[in-house]
Design an enzyme around this catalytic site. Structure first.
Site: not given
Ligand code: TYD
Length: 141
Positions: A53-55, A100, A125
């Site tokens: 749950g981030h990039a 992702r 992010i």
């Protein structure tokens, strides 16, 4: 650099078969296109829980299902794809600038991650809206 989900590929890794099992070797810059600076692994993931749950802005990663299976949702802001990882001799290369999520872990799954840089909170992010802003900014650079 406007990376897309199509830059995230499954890499077949080595598998040396031995009468007492297998060994897979990953050497930075030889088997994957970056030096490995950090390794971490996710395990004991409760049923139904998601991770990720981030990039990342600059980090390259190779994600391997060292045991069990899970799905990886990849999203570049325009395209999405879901990859199932279920073999320790295959790894998913995730390039920078990709949102992702790690989903549907099997019981006892181990998610091994080889990463190109040390942990940096500033490289993350964590808000999807900010990720989309980041992609738009890169596009017009
Ligand atoms: P995070 O990357 O958010 O986990 P996931 O994406 O798998 O859900 O990391 C969880 C916590 O662990 C967070 O507080 C940051 C910390 N962490 C480190 O301190 N160093 C690391 O190398 C990693 C990957 C995480």
């Amino acid at each position: 650099m406007q990376n897309s989900v199509y830059d995230c590929v499954i890499l077949p890794l080595s598998k040396i078969h031995n009468r007492a099992g297998n060994i897979t070797i990953v050497e930075g810059q030889t088997h994957i296109p970056f030096e490995v600076c950090r390794i971490y692994y996710l395990y004991d993931i409760p049923g139904g829980e998601d991770r990720g749950g981030h990039a990342h802005k600059t980090l390259h990663q190779l994600i391997v299902a060292a045991s069990g299976s899970f799905n990886v949702l990849l999203d570049d802001g325009q395209n999405k794809k879901i990859i199932t990882l279920n073999r320790p001799d295959y790894g998913l290369m995730v390039v920078p600038g990709i949102w992702r999520e790690l989903l549907e872990f099997s019981s006892g799954a181990i998610c091994l991650v080889l990463a190109s840089q040390k942990y940096s909170k500033d490289d993350y992010i964590r808000e999807y809206d900010q990720f989309i802003d980041f992609k738009v900014r890169i596009h017009y650079k």
